[in-house]
Design a protein around this motif. Sequence first.
Motif, PDB file in Angstrom:
ATOM      1  N   MET B   1       0.837  -1.200   0.000  1.00  0.00           N
ATOM      2  CA  MET B   1       0.000   0.000   0.000  1.00  0.00           C
ATOM      3  C   MET B   1       0.865   1.241   0.000  1.00  0.00           C
ATOM      4  O   MET B   1       1.903   1.323   0.641  1.00  0.00           O
ATOM      5  N   THR B   2       0.430   2.231  -0.755  1.00  0.00           N
ATOM      6  CA  THR B   2       1.243   3.424  -0.947  1.00  0.00           C
ATOM      7  C   THR B   2       0.769   4.594  -0.087  1.00  0.00           C
ATOM      8  O   THR B   2       1.286   5.685  -0.193  1.00  0.00           O
ATOM      9  N   TRP B   3      -0.237   4.358   0.740  1.00  0.00           N
ATOM     10  CA  TRP B   3      -0.749   5.437   1.566  1.00  0.00           C
ATOM     11  C   TRP B   3       0.180   5.690   2.738  1.00  0.00           C
ATOM     12  O   TRP B   3       0.617   4.762   3.404  1.00  0.00           O
ATOM     13  N   THR B   4       0.473   6.942   2.992  1.00  0.00           N
ATOM     14  CA  THR B   4       1.216   7.312   4.185  1.00  0.00           C
ATOM     15  C   THR B   4       0.273   8.090   5.090  1.00  0.00           C
ATOM     16  O   THR B   4      -0.350   9.059   4.650  1.00  0.00           O
ATOM     17  N   LEU B   5       0.149   7.659   6.329  1.00  0.00           N
ATOM     18  CA  LEU B   5      -0.764   8.338   7.241  1.00  0.00           C
ATOM     19  C   LEU B   5      -0.099   9.541   7.897  1.00  0.00           C
ATOM     20  O   LEU B   5       1.116   9.572   8.072  1.00  0.00           O
ATOM     21  N   ALA B   6      -0.910  10.512   8.255  1.00  0.00           N
ATOM     22  CA  ALA B   6      -0.423  11.632   9.055  1.00  0.00           C
ATOM     23  C   ALA B   6       0.003  11.118  10.426  1.00  0.00           C
ATOM     24  O   ALA B   6      -0.556  10.137  10.928  1.00  0.00           O
ATOM     25  N   ARG B   7       0.960  11.801  11.015  1.00  0.00           N
ATOM     26  CA  ARG B   7       1.427  11.390  12.333  1.00  0.00           C
ATOM     27  C   ARG B   7       0.264  11.379  13.337  1.00  0.00           C
ATOM     28  O   ARG B   7       0.154  10.514  14.187  1.00  0.00           O
ATOM     29  N   ARG B   8      -0.646  12.364  13.184  1.00  0.00           N
ATOM     30  CA  ARG B   8      -1.752  12.469  14.135  1.00  0.00           C
ATOM     31  C   ARG B   8      -2.659  11.244  14.106  1.00  0.00           C
ATOM     32  O   ARG B   8      -3.383  10.996  15.065  1.00  0.00           O
ATOM     33  N   ALA B   9      -2.636  10.491  12.986  1.00  0.00           N
ATOM     34  CA  ALA B   9      -3.516   9.317  12.895  1.00  0.00           C
ATOM     35  C   ALA B   9      -3.170   8.288  13.963  1.00  0.00           C
ATOM     36  O   ALA B   9      -4.024   7.498  14.372  1.00  0.00           O
ATOM     37  N   GLU B  10      -1.926   8.318  14.432  1.00  0.00           N
ATOM     38  CA  GLU B  10      -1.552   7.402  15.522  1.00  0.00           C
ATOM     39  C   GLU B  10      -2.331   7.695  16.793  1.00  0.00           C
ATOM     40  O   GLU B  10      -2.491   6.835  17.644  1.00  0.00           O
ATOM     41  N   ARG B  11      -2.764   8.942  16.917  1.00  0.00           N
ATOM     42  CA  ARG B  11      -3.481   9.332  18.137  1.00  0.00           C
ATOM     43  C   ARG B  11      -4.990   9.053  18.038  1.00  0.00           C
ATOM     44  O   ARG B  11      -5.732   9.327  18.961  1.00  0.00           O
ATOM     45  N   MET B  12      -5.421   8.564  16.873  1.00  0.00           N
ATOM     46  CA  MET B  12      -6.837   8.222  16.724  1.00  0.00           C
ATOM     47  C   MET B  12      -7.015   6.745  17.038  1.00  0.00           C
ATOM     48  O   MET B  12      -6.271   5.909  16.554  1.00  0.00           O
ATOM     49  N   ASN B  13      -8.030   6.434  17.815  1.00  0.00           N
ATOM     50  CA  ASN B  13      -8.285   5.053  18.176  1.00  0.00           C
ATOM     51  C   ASN B  13      -9.768   4.785  18.158  1.00  0.00           C
ATOM     52  O   ASN B  13     -10.568   5.700  18.300  1.00  0.00           O
ATOM     53  N   PRO B  14     -10.139   3.515  17.997  1.00  0.00           N
ATOM     54  CA  PRO B  14     -11.572   3.221  18.056  1.00  0.00           C
ATOM     55  C   PRO B  14     -12.072   3.617  19.435  1.00  0.00           C
ATOM     56  O   PRO B  14     -11.368   3.433  20.429  1.00  0.00           O
ATOM     57  N   SER B  15     -13.255   4.182  19.510  1.00  0.00           N
ATOM     58  CA  SER B  15     -13.846   4.501  20.803  1.00  0.00           C
ATOM     59  C   SER B  15     -14.128   3.204  21.531  1.00  0.00           C
ATOM     60  O   SER B  15     -14.891   2.363  21.068  1.00  0.00           O
ATOM     61  N   ILE B  16     -13.488   3.043  22.690  1.00  0.00           N
ATOM     62  CA  ILE B  16     -13.727   1.821  23.446  1.00  0.00           C
ATOM     63  C   ILE B  16     -15.191   1.722  23.822  1.00  0.00           C
ATOM     64  O   ILE B  16     -15.778   0.638  23.844  1.00  0.00           O
ATOM     65  N   ILE B  17     -15.813   2.871  24.058  1.00  0.00           N
ATOM     66  CA  ILE B  17     -17.225   2.835  24.441  1.00  0.00           C
ATOM     67  C   ILE B  17     -18.074   2.344  23.280  1.00  0.00           C
ATOM     68  O   ILE B  17     -18.961   1.515  23.451  1.00  0.00           O
ATOM     69  N   ARG B  18     -17.786   2.842  22.078  1.00  0.00           N
ATOM     70  CA  ARG B  18     -18.586   2.383  20.936  1.00  0.00           C
ATOM     71  C   ARG B  18     -18.358   0.891  20.692  1.00  0.00           C
ATOM     72  O   ARG B  18     -19.272   0.181  20.310  1.00  0.00           O
ATOM     73  N   GLU B  19     -17.148   0.424  20.941  1.00  0.00           N
ATOM     74  CA  GLU B  19     -16.890  -1.011  20.794  1.00  0.00           C
ATOM     75  C   GLU B  19     -17.673  -1.802  21.837  1.00  0.00           C
ATOM     76  O   GLU B  19     -18.266  -2.839  21.545  1.00  0.00           O
ATOM     77  N   ILE B  20     -17.682  -1.280  23.061  1.00  0.00           N
ATOM     78  CA  ILE B  20     -18.421  -1.963  24.122  1.00  0.00           C
ATOM     79  C   ILE B  20     -19.915  -1.957  23.811  1.00  0.00           C
ATOM     80  O   ILE B  20     -20.611  -2.955  23.990  1.00  0.00           O
ATOM     81  N   LEU B  21     -20.392  -0.821  23.291  1.00  0.00           N
ATOM     82  CA  LEU B  21     -21.826  -0.738  23.015  1.00  0.00           C
ATOM     83  C   LEU B  21     -22.255  -1.779  21.989  1.00  0.00           C
ATOM     84  O   LEU B  21     -23.351  -2.317  22.062  1.00  0.00           O
ATOM     85  N   LYS B  22     -21.372  -2.062  21.036  1.00  0.00           N
ATOM     86  CA  LYS B  22     -21.723  -3.069  20.033  1.00  0.00           C
ATOM     87  C   LYS B  22     -22.015  -4.412  20.700  1.00  0.00           C
ATOM     88  O   LYS B  22     -22.926  -5.135  20.298  1.00  0.00           O
ATOM     89  N   VAL B  23     -21.215  -4.745  21.713  1.00  0.00           N
ATOM     90  CA  VAL B  23     -21.422  -6.012  22.429  1.00  0.00           C
ATOM     91  C   VAL B  23     -22.645  -5.939  23.319  1.00  0.00           C
ATOM     92  O   VAL B  23     -23.438  -6.877  23.404  1.00  0.00           O
ATOM     93  N   THR B  24     -22.799  -4.798  23.976  1.00  0.00           N
ATOM     94  CA  THR B  24     -23.774  -4.751  25.066  1.00  0.00           C
ATOM     95  C   THR B  24     -25.177  -4.399  24.602  1.00  0.00           C
ATOM     96  O   THR B  24     -26.107  -4.494  25.376  1.00  0.00           O
TER      97      THR B  24
END
Lengths: 395, 395
Positions: B1-24
């Motif tokens: 893959m030829t895409w290079t991400l911005a450095r700030r993308a490292e600071r983005m993460n899936p919302s743990i709450i939204r992940e939990i909500l999917k289960v709950t």
Amino acid sequence: MTWTLARRAERMNPSIIREILKVTERPGILSMAGGLPSPDSFPVEAVQAATQKVLREAPREALQYAASEGYGPLREWVADHLARHGLRVQPSQVLITAGSQQGLDLVGKVLLDAGSRVLVETPTYLGALQAFAPFEPEFVPVPSDDDGPLPEALGDCARGARFFYVLPNYQNPSGRCMSEARRAALAREAQRLGLPLVEDNPYGDLWFDAPPPAPLVARDPEQTIYLGSFSKVLAPGLRLGYVVAPQALYPKLLQAKQAADLHTPVFNQRIVHEVVRDGFLDRHLPAVRARYAAQRDAMRAALERHMPEGCRWNTPVGGMFFWMRLPDGMDAMALLEHAVEAGVAFVPGAAFYARDPQPGTLRLSFVTLTPEQIERGIATLVQVLRATADPRRSP
Amino acid sequence: MTWTLARRAERMNPSIIREILKVTERPGILSMAGGLPSPDSFPVEAVQAATQKVLREAPREALQYAASEGYGPLREWVADHLARHGLRVQPSQVLITAGSQQGLDLVGKVLLDAGSRVLVETPTYLGALQAFAPFEPEFVPVPSDDDGPLPEALGDCARGARFFYVLPNYQNPSGRCMSEARRAALAREAQRLGLPLVEDNPYGDLWFDAPPPAPLVARDPEQTIYLGSFSKVLAPGLRLGYVVAPQALYPKLLQAKQAADLHTPVFNQRIVHEVVRDGFLDRHLPAVRARYAAQRDAMRAALERHMPEGCRWNTPVGGMFFWMRLPDGMDAMALLEHAVEAGVAFVPGAAFYARDPQPGTLRLSFVTLTPEQIERGIATLVQVLRATADPRRSP
């Protein structure tokens, strides 16, 4: 004041177009300035019926928080719709956004560092420059002709570029449409160079005689982010667009979307899905195309009838815009002042250049005036133009 | 893959709450996890009537592009509404946003450079951490007690901070409400230190017995950005919130808004204005408050009845959440796994800490279950808790 601004705030500026629109949209002005679709094309009754259905059948879901990815059935509809344009995508690659403008913001946020090179067309869509600018990229304009950007120019500027932003169909502002040959050559060259593309397609459905060639993303889906919009085919006030991203990039764009506004209004998404689900666009778009084509014809005829020697323009085969070059030495911004006094308006082209603005260019929108108003507007504009070129004549 | 991400993308993460909500949020689970308002509180009929009126009386305007600042009459309504809370602002200071989440994104974009210090409460709203994180700030948690952040702690961490993000009313996640004395002391100390405040107030209208003290922004309007929302008092699916900014900052926030999505859907803005313009909230909110108060009472009673020694919780006087500390050594994330198996859910508190997450904390929402379900949910949770604390007992 104790507030300290981020460095990127220096790169944010008022949209010159929005400032111009404030002046030019006062009552009585024949405005060819706006980038607005014709409100006569809005499917008001279909939106009314869809809204009532959504609020009757699923009010709790339509008014509640919803998934950041977007409303499932609308994502499926988008994937099906694109399949008809020769584009095979999974619904899981579709991210519903607040207009395609938000798609540009998310792309910038995920892909651009300060100093990153971003290739853009010459000229290019001002809203994209504004969306990307806060992330402090270095814009690199790619030389272009009436057919679009020149593939052979990419080699010189592609090195290390994060992506090339392209708008192949009836570009805003130039109105041009990339030919099949140009698309093929561009896609080949981008692939050879490992240059990712960000393809923006708000106008693709607004063709007049024949659909445009297949989108670039169909040629290299792994290396292209594709942006679409409901603004020009339904109504912009609902603010609905979408990003189609390679699977590898999708999660980061989704996280950026979550952080930006949690999700696009699901109320609007359900309404639009209700409107489009049963083939509404197949019935609606021919009428919009016919309307815009007649307006394009009126503007072409008026330009041919009135415009003096030395003015050059394209004839768009879709979309909303003519692009014009004034005789050498004339400045569209100066012309605008006199034009507004005389009761007509347009957008000077300089703002659409990432570098080396061309003061002699301007954009004329033909979709919000009637053919009669277009005739009158162009005639008035030409009077002003002659008077400005030769100050002894007054308009 | 030829895409290079911005450095700030490292600071983005899936919302743990939204992940939990999917289960709950699978059917059958008694979920106290969501941050969702009760759909029983949505004013469906009022939205229906307003939508029909808007589409009948102003369809072309409601479906067209509109001003980035927001719909004028809604901005005026917001200014009037805030005046009733002791806050004097001009409509020209009001920027309508896609929920207050977008307000957080715009604030981050305009005010944060990589490495900028941002003070936050302990714990703090996860969505704010996610909105600010892509701009790569350094989060500095301010020590807090049950009354909110400690003013005397600010001196140590305020130096060079871009702002202090505070949620004084029925905070998400802690449920706490800052007392008048704490607000006064905090505002005084912030003023002394020249520390700007970003005050988030999505829950302020959801008080049970008495309104909360005046907002911080009323004490120093030039040094405070204030965020409000229609999500908790009307419906989140419309995605409407607002930023009130000092005049000096407003233009930059507006430019960031333009670049982000041009404007908030004017369709939604006109609908909400139509709903609220004639005092609807004065009739609607007492019912929402009574409903939530009864649910709060049910959860308090259930907690007092069932919870074992060593569990501590607050009793919120507004909003949507209880905040709980488990007995020493217990981990809420581990507890959640067993709880979901037993048919109940909550949100572990660790994600709400900018630093040093407290694994023994959890958040319980009381607004989407009936009092009977709350009793059953808490009873089940306590069974799981006892079994987890003493593995010989099974729930």
